[in-house]
Write a protein that holds these residues in place. Sequence first.
Motif, PDB file in Angstrom:
ATOM      1  N   LEU A  41       0.840  -1.185   0.000  1.00 26.08           N
ATOM      2  CA  LEU A  41       0.000   0.000   0.000  1.00 26.08           C
ATOM      3  C   LEU A  41       0.883   1.246   0.000  1.00 26.08           C
ATOM      4  CD1 LEU A  41      -2.618  -1.099   2.709  1.00 26.08           C
ATOM      5  CD2 LEU A  41      -2.502  -1.713   0.285  1.00 26.08           C
ATOM      6  N   LEU A  42       0.894   1.938  -1.138  1.00 25.00           N
ATOM      7  CA  LEU A  42       1.730   3.131  -1.316  1.00 25.00           C
ATOM      8  C   LEU A  42       0.903   4.333  -1.737  1.00 25.00           C
ATOM      9  CD1 LEU A  42       4.726   1.471  -3.228  1.00 25.00           C
ATOM     10  CD2 LEU A  42       4.732   2.259  -0.869  1.00 25.00           C
ATOM     11  N   GLU A  43      -0.389   4.309  -1.487  1.00 28.87           N
ATOM     12  CA  GLU A  43      -1.280   5.347  -1.997  1.00 28.87           C
ATOM     13  C   GLU A  43      -1.009   6.707  -1.351  1.00 28.87           C
ATOM     14  OE1 GLU A  43      -3.409   3.910   1.703  1.00 28.87           O
ATOM     15  OE2 GLU A  43      -2.126   3.060   0.142  1.00 28.87           O
ATOM     16  N   ASN A  44      -1.323   7.756  -2.133  1.00 33.64           N
ATOM     17  CA  ASN A  44      -1.272   9.138  -1.653  1.00 33.64           C
ATOM     18  C   ASN A  44       0.109   9.513  -1.118  1.00 33.64           C
ATOM     19  OD1 ASN A  44      -2.296  11.693  -1.260  1.00 33.64           O
ATOM     20  ND2 ASN A  44      -3.100  11.238   0.778  1.00 33.64           N
ATOM     21  N   ASN A  45       1.118   9.323  -1.956  1.00 33.40           N
ATOM     22  CA  ASN A  45       2.456   9.803  -1.683  1.00 33.40           C
ATOM     23  C   ASN A  45       2.883  10.712  -2.843  1.00 33.40           C
ATOM     24  OD1 ASN A  45       3.838   8.607   0.867  1.00 33.40           O
ATOM     25  ND2 ASN A  45       2.658   6.894   0.039  1.00 33.40           N
TER      26      ASN A  45
END
Length: 390
Positions: A216-220
Amino acid sequence: HFFLPFIVIEYFVVTAWTNPNDFAALLALKSTWNNVPPNWSGSDPCGSGWDGISCINNRVVSITLASINLNGQLSSDITALSELQILDLSYNPGMTGPLPTTIGNLVKLTSLILVGCGFSGVIPSSIGSLQQLVYLSLNSNNFIGEIPPSVGMLSNLYWLDLADNKLSGSIPVSSGSIPGLDMLANTKHFHFGNNQLSGQIPPSLFSSNLSLIHLLLENNRLTGTIPSTLGLVQSLQVLRLDRNSLSGSVPLNFNNLTSLQELCVDSCTQCHCRYLANNMLNGPLPNLSGMNLLNYVDMSNNSFQAANFPSWFSSLQILTTIVMENTYVQGQLNASLFSLYQLQSVNLKNNNISAQLDIGSTQSSQLRLIDLQNNSIRSFVQRGVYSVDI
């Protein structure tokens, strides 16, 4: 014979007495915390059963004080509890300040769970000394700085959750003697969403040695392309790369991820599922044939090359939801698509679907929505009364 009862009683008292160093550490922590449990009194936390404190052989092995409105800071006194295995202070937003740099001295710790507190500052690099750690949950705090490369030394780690902080910098991978997250072969969960991580997703982060199920690497602030090495992690079940600045095409080996259950490549900020959303992905529409565990597919709002609606969708037998807004799909829809047994919703708004729409007479009994607004449908074949919104 007359002295036997006295000897037995004395033995009982000794075995119930909390280790003096542990007692002193708890007293020091108590002095810096507000709203500790009411029964934190007396001189024997183990014997008198202080709430949230568990002991083995008179040594404190667990502090579990989640959701009790605890206030204060985590001082270095915690590291005097040399037998501590579990520290859980979750959901106490009044717990603030930095983690002590000496936290790496708690070498028997298996669980460090500080979810939903107000801790701040950098994550100490000494955390890499916690070689027994299985659960590391520091999510929903105010940590800043980079992910310590030393986390890569935690070879027993199962769960790594650093989401919802203010972490920045690149994702650390090993180089020479410097450790990195690619070394965590046994870790199942990488949760890094809602931070400020930047740079490319390192290709060397992934290999067939990993056993990840959640990435989970969302919203970076990640840039560059999705590395093709991601296709080597065939254990992956959930992938989130939405709301970054990724570009380029989706790797051709993407359908190697046959354990993947949800795939979203949508860039719509209001959509229910946006697992690769808010990027600038282009190139061919990904081929997902063979990914038979997929139940949710959203590839909306990217700049894929114009193509006919893929026929392989009809082979994904447990799909519940298809969302493909603004994906440049065109052509005619096959009626077999709507007969997928578990299908509930089809959203193909703002494309170039054309010709005649025929959803057949054997559509899924769970189908509730077909949204084809702003397409080029010329006519609709009505086959009886439908229970679906069209």
